[in-house]
Motif scaffolding. Structure first.
Motif, mmCIF file in Angstrom:
data_model
loop_
_atom_site.group_PDB
_atom_site.id
_atom_site.type_symbol
_atom_site.label_atom_id
_atom_site.label_comp_id
_atom_site.label_asym_id
_atom_site.label_seq_id
_atom_site.Cartn_x
_atom_site.Cartn_y
_atom_site.Cartn_z
ATOM 1 N N SER A 1 -7.746 -3.361 -0.356
ATOM 2 C CA SER A 1 -8.503 -2.123 -0.165
ATOM 3 C C SER A 1 -8.311 -1.533 1.224
ATOM 4 O O SER A 1 -8.139 -0.310 1.375
ATOM 5 C CB SER A 1 -9.992 -2.371 -0.415
ATOM 6 O OG SER A 1 -10.215 -2.824 -1.726
ATOM 7 N N LEU A 2 -8.333 -2.364 2.242
ATOM 8 C CA LEU A 2 -8.260 -1.845 3.601
ATOM 9 C C LEU A 2 -6.945 -1.107 3.850
ATOM 10 O O LEU A 2 -6.933 0.028 4.348
ATOM 11 C CB LEU A 2 -8.412 -3.003 4.593
ATOM 12 C CG LEU A 2 -8.520 -2.615 6.069
ATOM 13 C CD1 LEU A 2 -9.732 -1.722 6.294
ATOM 14 C CD2 LEU A 2 -8.603 -3.847 6.946
ATOM 15 N N PHE A 3 -5.842 -1.711 3.472
ATOM 16 C CA PHE A 3 -4.545 -1.060 3.681
ATOM 17 C C PHE A 3 -4.386 0.146 2.756
ATOM 18 O O PHE A 3 -3.791 1.161 3.145
ATOM 19 C CB PHE A 3 -3.410 -2.066 3.444
ATOM 20 C CG PHE A 3 -3.325 -3.116 4.502
ATOM 21 C CD1 PHE A 3 -2.764 -2.830 5.741
ATOM 22 C CD2 PHE A 3 -3.812 -4.394 4.280
ATOM 23 C CE1 PHE A 3 -2.671 -3.799 6.732
ATOM 24 C CE2 PHE A 3 -3.722 -5.364 5.254
ATOM 25 C CZ PHE A 3 -3.160 -5.078 6.490
ATOM 26 N N THR A 4 -4.919 0.045 1.541
ATOM 27 C CA THR A 4 -4.834 1.179 0.616
ATOM 28 C C THR A 4 -5.606 2.375 1.148
ATOM 29 O O THR A 4 -5.136 3.522 1.095
ATOM 30 C CB THR A 4 -5.361 0.775 -0.772
ATOM 31 O OG1 THR A 4 -4.568 -0.290 -1.287
ATOM 32 C CG2 THR A 4 -5.315 1.943 -1.736
ATOM 33 N N ALA B 1 0.827 -1.206 0.000
ATOM 34 C CA ALA B 1 0.000 0.000 0.000
ATOM 35 C C ALA B 1 0.866 1.263 0.000
ATOM 36 O O ALA B 1 0.532 2.261 -0.647
ATOM 37 C CB ALA B 1 -0.923 -0.008 1.212
ATOM 38 N N ALA B 2 1.985 1.235 0.723
ATOM 39 C CA ALA B 2 2.889 2.402 0.749
ATOM 40 C C ALA B 2 3.492 2.642 -0.628
ATOM 41 O O ALA B 2 3.623 3.799 -1.073
ATOM 42 C CB ALA B 2 3.977 2.180 1.795
ATOM 43 N N LEU B 3 3.880 1.578 -1.310
ATOM 44 C CA LEU B 3 4.421 1.735 -2.666
ATOM 45 C C LEU B 3 3.374 2.308 -3.625
ATOM 46 O O LEU B 3 3.723 2.998 -4.584
ATOM 47 C CB LEU B 3 4.913 0.378 -3.178
ATOM 48 C CG LEU B 3 6.191 -0.162 -2.521
ATOM 49 C CD1 LEU B 3 6.407 -1.618 -2.902
ATOM 50 C CD2 LEU B 3 7.394 0.691 -2.913
ATOM 51 N N GLY B 4 2.107 2.033 -3.354
ATOM 52 C CA GLY B 4 1.052 2.570 -4.213
ATOM 53 C C GLY B 4 0.911 4.075 -4.114
ATOM 54 O O GLY B 4 0.284 4.697 -4.989
ATOM 55 N N LEU B 5 1.462 4.710 -3.080
ATOM 56 C CA LEU B 5 1.410 6.178 -2.941
ATOM 57 C C LEU B 5 2.449 6.885 -3.802
ATOM 58 O O LEU B 5 2.333 8.093 -4.044
ATOM 59 C CB LEU B 5 1.629 6.565 -1.469
ATOM 60 C CG LEU B 5 0.614 6.057 -0.444
ATOM 61 C CD1 LEU B 5 1.021 6.513 0.949
ATOM 62 C CD2 LEU B 5 -0.788 6.537 -0.767
ATOM 63 N N VAL B 6 3.450 6.135 -4.257
ATOM 64 C CA VAL B 6 4.549 6.772 -4.986
ATOM 65 C C VAL B 6 4.111 7.323 -6.345
ATOM 66 O O VAL B 6 4.450 8.480 -6.676
ATOM 67 C CB VAL B 6 5.723 5.772 -5.138
ATOM 68 C CG1 VAL B 6 6.815 6.358 -6.022
ATOM 69 C CG2 VAL B 6 6.268 5.407 -3.769
ATOM 70 N N ALA C 1 6.799 -2.734 -8.141
ATOM 71 C CA ALA C 1 6.937 -3.255 -6.780
ATOM 72 C C ALA C 1 5.583 -3.358 -6.096
ATOM 73 O O ALA C 1 5.307 -4.314 -5.357
ATOM 74 C CB ALA C 1 7.878 -2.361 -5.975
ATOM 75 N N PHE C 2 4.709 -2.368 -6.338
ATOM 76 C CA PHE C 2 3.349 -2.393 -5.777
ATOM 77 C C PHE C 2 2.591 -3.632 -6.248
ATOM 78 O O PHE C 2 1.960 -4.335 -5.456
ATOM 79 C CB PHE C 2 2.603 -1.127 -6.188
ATOM 80 C CG PHE C 2 1.122 -1.172 -5.933
ATOM 81 C CD1 PHE C 2 0.611 -1.051 -4.652
ATOM 82 C CD2 PHE C 2 0.232 -1.353 -6.995
ATOM 83 C CE1 PHE C 2 -0.750 -1.103 -4.425
ATOM 84 C CE2 PHE C 2 -1.130 -1.406 -6.767
ATOM 85 C CZ PHE C 2 -1.628 -1.280 -5.478
#
Length: 601
Positions: free
Chosen positions: A157-160, A46-51, A85-86
């Protein structure tokens, strides 16, 4: 109490949320490391999805500031690397979480199956076999399907949603305020759905169970259905229950559509609110265009997970309803264990139970039984079977013969009176020990899928091949056994070597020989042989009973002549008792039945 209410009260229970959570935690035992790994993997993903949203926003600011293309290429590379990576971490998280939850389901399924096998047959029949079968098939399938669809949605979804909300707050708290303002719409929609949906899904699953029971009953009694031309009536009942399932399914779809409408309204309001907030913040120079772009991209990234998270509530509710039915079966056994006591106290209570002797007389004293209150099927029966004695029970259909057999075998519990073997009440002894001393063989035998050796070993796992072959020859099955392509290794049952009804009965009698119980109850165990094989199967039954006490529910009156004593049952009582010669000389009801049978045989 009506028959319907009695039937409903006898159904297996549906567990509450607390019990379901308790069983899930129990199934999670020893899986702590895997659970931590799943959480860590999903957080990193989820953190990688913010990049990518952050990098694209920085690109916008770079273009506006005119800082050249080198930084843009660098940000683009970061986006690509983070996206790959995501995808990798998200896929790994979904795989790990699915494996974890499948392990939990497998443990729950095993506990339910073990519980089902340990329950008294009387309890299963009272609840209805269709109810148990639907829980072991439809409900397990529903939970398994949810694991493949709901778990990925929840995992991603929850972590995102959580990490994206953190990212929006880091940009500007007002973006988060828009979500908070719109949150009541989603809360209202979910609370409304949770209030309406569970009861509907539970009713839908229960209706499926009743439908399964009707279908199973028709299939198992197919010969009777054809003999009495019951097909139209049975089809009407199955159709009625099928429409009941359709009715509840349609109600579930209506609730779903209303839920989706509420979600769409919330999405429109959030989108409009974020557009207005972004416009005002850029106009007031509170944020750069790039930062605002990042915020909008984060929201768009958040938009789909929120939808996924809420939309799977539909499947989640159905799966939870099924899970509650699975745990409900497990609770039946847990309740029995709590009554009997656990740990050392339970073992002490078990050790205090009386033991059945290896041999003894069967004594029945003033036994009364009915399937419903006030409707006695057996009334005040007194009966004695001495060691080595064979007693035949005859009578018209519905006289109570099979019910008496079930009572003597411990399958049913008498409403009043006592049934003792060797002076010990059979109700007070463990079921496994009771079955080892008093064995019931009915005309409904089952050939288990697998080798013939495995099928016979169910009766006596310690028996060697020689003992198994000897048991088959004892019950006159040597002729067809010698023709089997692989002997004891021949696969029988479903998709294996087919056995005729008579051969299946001989197999059941061979199991009886291997089990070697002192007391045997045959409930019309030779009824399915047909006239051609009746004599052979009756001789096989006599050979299997040699040296044992036996009570034989006779389908053909010809079986009674070799009995030491004969009981004639009528309307749940025993009006006549004696040897064949004594009953014929008396000229009563048995004599009438014998004369009628002799004329038409």
């Amino acid at each position: 109490m009506t028959t319907q209410s009695i039937s409903e009260s006898a159904k297996f229970p549906i567990a509450d949320a607390r019990s379901v959570w308790h069983e899930v935690r129990r199934a999670l035992h020893g899986q702590g490391t895997r659970l931590i790994t799943v959480v860590a993997t999903m957080v990193v993903g989820a953190a990688l999805g913010l990049v990518p949203p952050w990098a694209l926003g920085r690109m916008v600011d770079t273009v506006i500031d005119g800082n050249g293309t080198g930084r843009i290429w660098l940000l683009g590379a970061a986006m690509i690397g983070a996206a790959l990576a995501f995808a990798g971490f998200t896929s790994l998280g979904v795989i790990l979480s699915s494996r974890l939850f499948e392990t939990i389901l497998a443990r729950l399924r095993e506990r339910m199956f073990t519980t089902s096998l340990s329950l008294p047959l009387e309890r299963v029949e009272a609840a209805g076999s269709g109810d148990l079968v639907s829980r072991a098939t439809d409900d397990v399938e529903e939970v398994s399907r949810a694991i493949s669809t709901v778990v990925p949605a929840l995992s991603t979804s929850l972590f995102t949603v959580l990490l994206t909300a953190v990212g929006l707050t880091a940009l500007d708290w007002r973006f988060l305020a828009v979500l908070v303002v719109a949150l009541p719409i989603y809360v209202f929609a979910v609370r409304w759905y949770l209030r309406k949906a569970p009861a509907i899904y539970a009713a839908e699953r229960a209706a499926m169970g009743l439908r399964a029971q009707q279908v199973l009953g028709g299939v198992r009694g197919l010969r009777t259905v054809h003999a009495y031309d019951l097909s139209p009536r049975l089809a009407e009942r199955i159709g009625s229950h099928s429409w009941e399932v359709v009715r509840w399914s349609m109600r579930a779809r209506i609730v779903q559509n209303r839920f989706y409408g509420r979600l769409n309204s919330g999405q429109f309001i959030v989108m409009a609110g974020l557009l207005v907030a972004g416009y005002l913040l850029v106009g007031a120079d509170a944020l750069t265009v790039g930062a605002t772009t990042t915020a909008m991209l984060l929201f768009l990234r958040l938009f789909a997970p929120i939808d996924d998270l809420l939309l799977v509530i539909d499947e989640l509710q159905s799966a939870l309803a099924s899970l509650a039915r699975i745990v409900g079966v497990i609770e039946v056994r847990a309740a029995q264990e709590s009554e009997e006591g656990e740990g050392d106290e339970g073992r002490t209570a078990e050790s205090r139970k009386p033991r059945l002797p290896s041999r003894g007389a069967l004594a029945v004293r003033n036994v009364t039984f009915g399937y419903a209150p006030g409707r006695d099927v057996i009334r005040g029966i007194d009966l004695d079977v001495a060691p080595g004695e064979t007693v035949a029970v005859v009578g018209s259909s519905g006289a109570g013969k099979s019910t008496l057999a079930a009572l003597l075998a411990g399958v049913r519990t008498p409403d009043s009176g006592a049934i003792r073997f060797g002076g010990v009440d059979i109700v007070d002894v463990p079921e496994t020990e009771r079955a080892q001393r008093i064995t019931l063989v009915t005309q409904e035998v089952h050939v288990f899928a697998g080798s013939l050796r495995d099928d016979l070993a169910l009766a006596n796992p310690a028996a060697d091949d020689a003992a198994m072959e000897a048991a088959l020859r004892t019950v006159l099955a040597g002729d067809w056994f010698d023709l089997l392509p692989d002997g004891l290794d021949t696969v029988v049952g479903d998709a294996g070597h087919p056995l005729t009804p008579m051969q299946a009965q001989q197999l059941a009698l061979a199991r009886l020989v291997l089990a070697d119980p002192p007391m045997v109850i045959l409930d019309e165990a030779t009824a399915d042989a047909g006239s051609a094989g009746a004599s052979l199967l009756e001789r096989a039954a006599r050979a299997a009973l040699d040296g044992r006490s036996a009570l034989v529910v006779a389908h053909r009156l010809g079986q009674t002549r070799d009995a030491d004593r004969i009981l004639l049952m009528e309307n749940g009582t025993v009006p006549e008792e004696g040897t064949h010669e004594q009953l014929i000389a008396r000229g009563g009801r048995y004599c009438e039945l014998w004369d009628a049978w002799s004329m038409h045989r």
